[in-house]
Scaffold this motif. Structure first.
Motif, PDB file in Angstrom:
ATOM      1  N   ASN A  22      -5.341  57.193  38.657  1.00 50.51           N
ATOM      2  CA  ASN A  22      -4.530  57.657  37.542  1.00 50.51           C
ATOM      3  C   ASN A  22      -3.736  58.909  37.874  1.00 50.51           C
ATOM      4  O   ASN A  22      -3.332  59.645  36.979  1.00 50.51           O
ATOM      5  N   LEU A  23      -3.522  59.172  39.155  1.00 52.21           N
ATOM      6  CA  LEU A  23      -2.675  60.285  39.563  1.00 52.21           C
ATOM      7  C   LEU A  23      -1.232  59.803  39.577  1.00 52.21           C
ATOM      8  O   LEU A  23      -0.922  58.766  40.157  1.00 52.21           O
ATOM      9  N   GLY A  24      -0.345  60.558  38.946  1.00 45.57           N
ATOM     10  CA  GLY A  24       1.061  60.187  38.876  1.00 45.57           C
ATOM     11  C   GLY A  24       1.790  60.465  40.177  1.00 45.57           C
ATOM     12  O   GLY A  24       1.312  61.212  41.039  1.00 45.57           O
ATOM     13  N   LEU A  25       2.971  59.876  40.339  1.00 41.20           N
ATOM     14  CA  LEU A  25       3.742  60.021  41.569  1.00 41.20           C
ATOM     15  C   LEU A  25       4.156  61.458  41.851  1.00 41.20           C
ATOM     16  O   LEU A  25       4.426  61.817  42.986  1.00 41.20           O
ATOM     17  N   THR A  26       4.208  62.292  40.828  1.00 49.94           N
ATOM     18  CA  THR A  26       4.586  63.692  41.035  1.00 49.94           C
ATOM     19  C   THR A  26       3.371  64.599  41.233  1.00 49.94           C
ATOM     20  O   THR A  26       3.529  65.806  41.410  1.00 49.94           O
ATOM     21  N   ASN A  27       2.183  64.026  41.226  1.00 54.35           N
ATOM     22  CA  ASN A  27       0.961  64.810  41.366  1.00 54.35           C
ATOM     23  C   ASN A  27       0.780  65.254  42.817  1.00 54.35           C
ATOM     24  O   ASN A  27       0.824  64.446  43.740  1.00 54.35           O
ATOM     25  N   ARG A  28       0.558  66.530  43.027  1.00 58.89           N
ATOM     26  CA  ARG A  28       0.398  67.102  44.366  1.00 58.89           C
ATOM     27  C   ARG A  28      -0.829  66.529  45.079  1.00 58.89           C
ATOM     28  O   ARG A  28      -0.819  66.295  46.284  1.00 58.89           O
TER      29      ARG A  28
END
Length: 191
Positions: free
Chosen positions: A84-90
């Protein structure tokens, strides 16, 4: 009002028995008769030992086997799912870079090699046993070296990947893929 409540409770009881007990038993019985292997999870049993399921990926942290897609749940079926980590998540960005560098290092590839996304990103379920044929072929050199294969045996690895490559269902659903679990089982048969 009391009459409506009684009717509602009777309907609830009837539907619970009908849809919660009878219907599932019928469907389970039909599945067991028509597709017994699939109904029982497509389990693979070799010489009396349960090795796994064709439907669930397994972690292969070794140089002598093909490695599957990453899994956010470490292939645990109970909490299956994505990170559930988004594409902009570091954090996701760092995980992908780490996976890419690890794959390149383990397979002795050039740093500028294009790595297929199925090697970098986990599937939505975290249990997918498939990778692309390209990702499998990128691992052939490593496996051949780790198993001390001859050139002929190394060529057999490529043939094996081609033989086990599955096409999209009905020609349009999904993509071309190789089941890593089945590929590793066949790999053990090569000597």
């Amino acid at each position: 009002m009391k009459k409506q409540l009684i009717i509602s409770l009777k309907m609830l009881g009837l539907m619970t028995i009908l849809l919660g007990v009878i219907y599932p038993l019928i469907i389970t019985g039909v599945a067991q008769l028509a597709f017994p292997s699939k109904a029982n999870g497509s389990l693979i049993d070799i010489d009396g030992t349960l090795r796994g399921s064709k439907l669930i990926g397994q972690n292969m942290d070794t140089t002598i086997y093909f490695t599957p897609r990453p899994s956010a749940t470490k292939y645990n079926t109970l909490p299956s799912g994505a990170s559930n980590l988004g594409l902009t998540n570091r954090k996701l960005h760092n995980m992908v870079i780490d996976r890419k560098l690890t794959f390149i290092r383990n397979n002795k590839l050039a740093l500028d090699t294009h790595i297929p996304s199925d090697v970098l990103f986990a599937s939505a379920s975290g249990l997918d046993p498939h990778i692309s044929p390209i990702a499998a072929k990128m691992q052939v050199e490593r496996i051949a070296y780790a198993r001390n294969f001859t050139e002929k045996q190394k060529d057999l690895l490529n043939v094996l990947i081609d033989e086990l490559t599955e096409t999209p269902q009905f020609g349009v659903l999904g993509c071309t893929r190789v089941n890593v679990f089945m590929l590793n089982l066949e790999l053990d048969k090569l000597r």
